[in-house]
Design an enzyme around this catalytic site. Sequence first.
Site, PDB file in Angstrom:
ATOM      1  N   GLU A   1       0.730  -1.152   0.095  1.00  0.00           N
ATOM      2  CA  GLU A   1       0.079   0.110   0.076  1.00  0.00           C
ATOM      3  C   GLU A   1       0.816   1.130   0.006  1.00  0.00           C
ATOM      4  O   GLU A   1       1.995   1.193   0.187  1.00  0.00           O
ATOM      5  CB  GLU A   1      -0.855   0.078   1.185  1.00  0.00           C
ATOM      6  CG  GLU A   1      -2.323  -0.598   1.363  1.00  0.00           C
ATOM      7  CD  GLU A   1      -3.153   0.157   0.426  1.00  0.00           C
ATOM      8  OE1 GLU A   1      -2.848   1.431  -0.251  1.00  0.00           O
ATOM      9  OE2 GLU A   1      -4.281   0.072   0.303  1.00  0.00           O
TER      10      GLU A   1
ATOM     11  N   ARG B   1      -6.427   0.130  13.530  1.00  0.00           N
ATOM     12  CA  ARG B   1      -5.078   0.585  13.166  1.00  0.00           C
ATOM     13  C   ARG B   1      -5.402   1.708  12.186  1.00  0.00           C
ATOM     14  O   ARG B   1      -6.308   1.877  11.507  1.00  0.00           O
ATOM     15  CB  ARG B   1      -4.537  -0.514  12.296  1.00  0.00           C
ATOM     16  CG  ARG B   1      -4.817  -1.166  11.294  1.00  0.00           C
ATOM     17  CD  ARG B   1      -4.081  -2.067  10.487  1.00  0.00           C
ATOM     18  NE  ARG B   1      -4.550  -2.902   9.233  1.00  0.00           N
ATOM     19  CZ  ARG B   1      -4.751  -2.124   7.980  1.00  0.00           C
ATOM     20  NH1 ARG B   1      -4.210  -0.909   7.651  1.00  0.00           N
ATOM     21  NH2 ARG B   1      -5.484  -2.735   7.033  1.00  0.00           N
TER      22      ARG B   1
ATOM     23  N   ASN C   1      -4.870   3.370   8.631  1.00  0.00           N
ATOM     24  CA  ASN C   1      -4.951   2.732   7.038  1.00  0.00           C
ATOM     25  C   ASN C   1      -4.202   3.920   6.302  1.00  0.00           C
ATOM     26  O   ASN C   1      -3.327   4.290   6.630  1.00  0.00           O
ATOM     27  CB  ASN C   1      -6.492   2.533   7.006  1.00  0.00           C
ATOM     28  CG  ASN C   1      -6.428   1.610   5.606  1.00  0.00           C
ATOM     29  OD1 ASN C   1      -5.742   0.504   5.698  1.00  0.00           O
ATOM     30  ND2 ASN C   1      -7.276   1.979   4.811  1.00  0.00           N
TER      31      ASN C   1
ATOM     32  N   ASN D   1     -10.294   5.566   3.089  1.00  0.00           N
ATOM     33  CA  ASN D   1      -9.194   5.441   2.028  1.00  0.00           C
ATOM     34  C   ASN D   1      -9.293   6.666   0.877  1.00  0.00           C
ATOM     35  O   ASN D   1      -9.774   7.540   1.020  1.00  0.00           O
ATOM     36  CB  ASN D   1      -9.496   4.029   1.229  1.00  0.00           C
ATOM     37  CG  ASN D   1      -8.596   3.171   1.369  1.00  0.00           C
ATOM     38  OD1 ASN D   1      -7.229   3.359   1.284  1.00  0.00           O
ATOM     39  ND2 ASN D   1      -8.608   1.756   1.556  1.00  0.00           N
TER      40      ASN D   1
ATOM     41  N   ASP E   1     -10.331   1.999  -3.431  1.00  0.00           N
ATOM     42  CA  ASP E   1      -9.026   1.652  -2.603  1.00  0.00           C
ATOM     43  C   ASP E   1      -8.305   3.260  -2.480  1.00  0.00           C
ATOM     44  O   ASP E   1      -8.766   4.415  -2.529  1.00  0.00           O
ATOM     45  CB  ASP E   1      -8.275   0.708  -2.861  1.00  0.00           C
ATOM     46  CG  ASP E   1      -7.622   0.268  -1.517  1.00  0.00           C
ATOM     47  OD1 ASP E   1      -6.766   0.778  -0.982  1.00  0.00           O
ATOM     48  OD2 ASP E   1      -7.719  -1.148  -1.155  1.00  0.00           O
TER      49      ASP E   1
END
Length: 290
Positions: free
Chosen positions: A15, A97, A99, A147, A197
């Site tokens: 990512e 968490r 991202n 995202n 995404d």
Amino acid sequence: MTIECVASGPFSLTESPVWDSDTGTLYWCDIPACAVHALVPQTGARREWGFPGPTGSMGLCRSGRLVVATGLEVVLFDADSGETTPVATLEAAAGSRANDGKVGPDGAFWVGTMVERQDPDDPQGALFRVGADGSVEKRLDGLRTTNGLAWSADGMTMYHADSRGQWIDRWDFDPASGNMKNRTRIAEPTEAQGRPDGGATDIDGNYWSAGVSAGALNCWSPQGELLSRIEVPVPRPTMPCFGGPDLKTLYFTSIRANLDAAALAAAPDSGGVFAMPAPVAGAPVSRFDD
């Protein structure tokens, strides 16, 4: 169009690709491996660094360091010395968490949180603005999988997506203050188009989004028109970024984790980092005001 795998790992979930135009280096994360990787495409030189928690995203700093989101911590990292300096801790629900995250044109690090095993009826993710002074402001909540952060080249437009909410929003943005207003939903991509995404913007003002469920990169206009779709050789691309000397190479990361044997046989480089010629130059990325 030639699409080349430039780093095959093996990785699990890559990512947050970021191009450093000063050094000609491409950085990216492998989230569950708690790692940041670097590649100098011109020489093929590679480096890797480990972090204490799942490493969701990163950005470049004015000092030459990296700003990195690991677990729920935002830190500064000096790749030469290996020194890590804490910046801030994100307050989030249990099981969360960090991202997707990027440096905005205001010089702050914008980063979202997500719950790993989330209740679809109780979205607890949020979007934060983290300043170099350690200040943390929650700007949005009620998100499922935050995202798609990206800004237009002039810094006046911010894009943000929710992969599980399956929407892409556009905001008016003030690069001087970091204020955002006039939220506009420009797209609600279908499964066939791909859940949105990570994202990036080009110099023409269009928004490039990884269709993570459909093996494609989608280019959207600021008004939400699907301008083009590029099918890629992996089923789950995660984020595009523009790089190369002229910002006309389109890099993207991808997922290997949880693919079945048939999918891996068809796309053995899944999880890798890919490159292709871009039809237009990308917008330069901003740097954290450290």
